[in-house]
Design an enzyme around this catalytic site. Structure first.
Site, short mmCIF file in Angstrom:
data_model
loop_
_atom_site.label_atom_id
_atom_site.label_comp_id
_atom_site.label_asym_id
_atom_site.label_seq_id
_atom_site.Cartn_x
_atom_site.Cartn_y
_atom_site.Cartn_z
N TYR A 94 6.24 24.23 -8.60
CA TYR A 94 7.51 23.67 -8.16
C TYR A 94 7.79 24.08 -6.73
CZ TYR A 94 10.20 20.84 -11.31
OH TYR A 94 10.67 19.77 -12.01
N GLU A 108 10.68 22.55 -4.61
CA GLU A 108 11.81 21.78 -4.06
C GLU A 108 12.18 22.33 -2.69
OE1 GLU A 108 14.86 21.92 -7.04
OE2 GLU A 108 14.10 20.15 -8.06
N ASP A 145 7.64 -1.49 7.08
CA ASP A 145 6.99 -1.03 5.86
C ASP A 145 5.53 -1.40 5.98
OD1 ASP A 145 5.92 -0.74 3.36
OD2 ASP A 145 7.48 -1.88 2.29
N THR A 204 2.75 3.32 1.87
CA THR A 204 2.04 3.95 0.76
C THR A 204 0.86 4.69 1.37
OG1 THR A 204 0.54 2.10 0.45
CG2 THR A 204 2.58 2.06 -0.82
N LYS A 258 -3.33 2.42 -0.20
CA LYS A 258 -3.89 1.07 0.02
C LYS A 258 -4.99 1.20 1.08
CE LYS A 258 0.31 -0.96 -1.84
NZ LYS A 258 1.48 -1.84 -1.63
N ARG A 261 -2.38 7.83 -4.74
CA ARG A 261 -1.22 6.97 -4.98
C ARG A 261 0.04 7.74 -4.57
NH1 ARG A 261 -0.88 2.39 -7.21
NH2 ARG A 261 -3.14 2.50 -7.41
C1 LIG Z 1 2.73 -1.86 -2.26
C2 LIG Z 1 3.96 -2.03 -1.45
C3 LIG Z 1 5.12 -1.32 -1.73
C4 LIG Z 1 5.31 -0.50 -3.00
O1 LIG Z 1 4.47 0.54 -3.18
P1 LIG Z 1 4.36 1.23 -4.65
O2 LIG Z 1 3.51 2.40 -4.36
O3 LIG Z 1 3.74 0.20 -5.53
O4 LIG Z 1 5.73 1.60 -5.07
C5 LIG Z 1 6.20 -1.45 -0.87
N1 LIG Z 1 6.14 -2.26 0.20
C6 LIG Z 1 5.04 -2.99 0.48
C7 LIG Z 1 5.04 -3.89 1.69
C8 LIG Z 1 3.92 -2.92 -0.33
O5 LIG Z 1 2.85 -3.66 -0.06
#
Ligand SMILES: *Cc1c(COP(=O)(O)O)cnc(C)c1O
Length: 412
Positions: A49, A51, A194, A220, A223, A229
């Site tokens: 933990y 936090e 994003d 993320t 990807k 993840r």
């Molecule tokens: C994949 C994705 C997310 C969400 O990610 P998770 O890990 O699935 O919650 C948010 N924004 C965009 C543009 C994405 O491609």
């Protein structure tokens, strides 16, 4: 250990290893992490933990956890040129939520891309909770397939959003961040990108980087970035406090420190020359797929690809996205059905499929293999009702993937 204690899970994991080894993974948001990342994920850091943030924790015994989290932060800063980084978001959706919580008051307006034009659910889809708390206004792409910057400008002037949001999950072109920043400055909005899909390509210098000029950048780590993840937020120093407070204690409790250790490992990998080559090859492979699909008479959305993904409109093939996805799955080629801009069909059975090259490129495949893959995909799509043909493609796919082993010797 797992084998003897829990054979049901062990056997299922073994079958999943086999599926990943034998199939062609063409979902653009998926990738294969290194064994070093897997080791960090499966480490004892999961027991702790912690936090709070490095140097300011609510639990004792965090010395080594601080070392690991600080390494993750410093490496991400160097990789993207960020002033401040928070590596605690559990995934992409929680990272976006934290950014909204940090920057918005209830009822504020966000200007983001329409979902069917390549946006993401978390950018204000009516079924999501953020859409109940904040007011999301959408912009779209032009009929030629590019982001409609004039539409953004007009809607920004009309709606006076607190945030202008860019960054997509099905859009295959680069983004003019300078233009967005100019529009945002004119209407007094904050800029948010994003980069969940393209973070790896940005880290490698293969796509434009919004980090030096935007207020907040979410991503993320699993990807194109090829880490565990998870999520991450980068921002200007002036937003540091708001972002950190929104993540903890605003939304989350104890950070997942095994995942954070694995993020640090992935960021180290992404800074290496081999990774730059990998990112270049991802783009070359996507272009090779596009070229072959065009030869085969397929229509690309957004006028083609400048990144790792393609959105293919199947309307002229008289096959739906769902039918294609199911047929390709039987042929051991994994893609996902996807809406096309202003899709007349439903999201459960849309007009398109989305595919990408990060995972097959990690396996070492190049342009030659992409041409083969496009041909197999065409046979499977045209022959979507022909079970014998799909089985035949499956065998051919298996022969190819056996030449590109993924985790040699790994059990699960
Ligand atoms: C994949 C994705 C997310 C969400 O990610 P998770 O890990 O699935 O919650 C948010 N924004 C965009 C543009 C994405 O491609």
């Amino acid at each position: 250990m797992l084998n003897t204690f829990d054979p049901e899970i062990a056997e299922s994991l073994n079958r999943e290893v086999q599926r990943q080894e034998e199939g062609l993974e063409m979902i653009p948001s998926e990738n294969f992490v290194s064994e070093a990342v897997l080791e960090a994920l499966g480490s004892v850091a999961t027991n702790k933990y912690a936090e709070g943030y490095p140097g300011k924790r609510y639990y004792g015994g965090c010395h080594e956890i601080d070392v690991m989290e600080q390494l993750a932060i410093d490496r991400a800063k160097a990789l993207f040129g960020a002033e401040h980084v928070n590596v605690q978001p559990l995934s992409g959706a929680p990272a976006n939520l934290a950014a909204y919580v940090a920057l918005l008051d209830h009822g504020d307006t966000v200007l983001g891309m329409d979902l069917s034009h390549g946006g993401h659910l978390t950018h204000g889809h009516p079924l999501t909770h953020p859409a109940k708390v904040w007011n999301f206004v959408n912009y779209k792409t032009t009929p030629e397939g590019l982001i409609d910057y004039d539409d953004i400008e007009a809607k920004a002037r009309e709606h006076k959003p607190k945030i202008i949001l860019v960054g997509y999950s099905a859009y295959s072109r680069d983004i003019d961040y300078e233009r967005i920043k100019k529009i945002a400055d004119e209407v007094g909005a904050l800029t948010m990108a994003d980069i969940a899909h393209i973070a790896g390509l940005i880290a490698a210098g293969e796509m434009k980087n919004p980090v030096p000029i935007f207020d907040v950048i979410t991503t993320t780590t699993h990807k194109t970035l090829r880490g565990p993840r998870g999520g991450m937020i980068m921002c200007k120093k002036k937003h540091r406090k708001a972002i950190n407070r929104a993540v903890f204690p605003g939304l989350q409790g104890g950070p997942h420190e095994n995942v954070i250790a694995a993020k640090a490992v992935a960021f180290k990998e992404a800074a290496m020359p081999e990774y730059k080559e990998y990112a270049k090859q991802i783009k070359k492979n996507a272009k090779a797929l596009e070229t072959e699909f065009r030869n085969l008479g397929y229509e690309m959305c957004f006028g083609g690809t400048e990144n790792h993904l393609l959105l293919i409109d199947l309307t002229n093939k008289n096959v739906t996205g769902h039918q294609a996805e199911v047929a390709l799955d039987k042929a051991a080629i994994t893609v996902n059905k996807n809406t096309i801009p202003d899709d007349p069909r439903s999201p459960m059975d849309p007009s398109g499929i989305r595919l990408g090259t990060p995972a097959v490129t990690t396996r070492g495949m190049g342009e030659e293999e992409m041409t083969k893959i496009a041909k197999w995909m065409d046979r499977a799509i045209v022959g979507w009702e022909n079970e014998a043909e799909l089985e035949k493609i499956r065998e051919e796919v298996k022969e190819l993937t056996s030449k590109f082993p993924l985790y040699p010797g790994l059990k699960y």
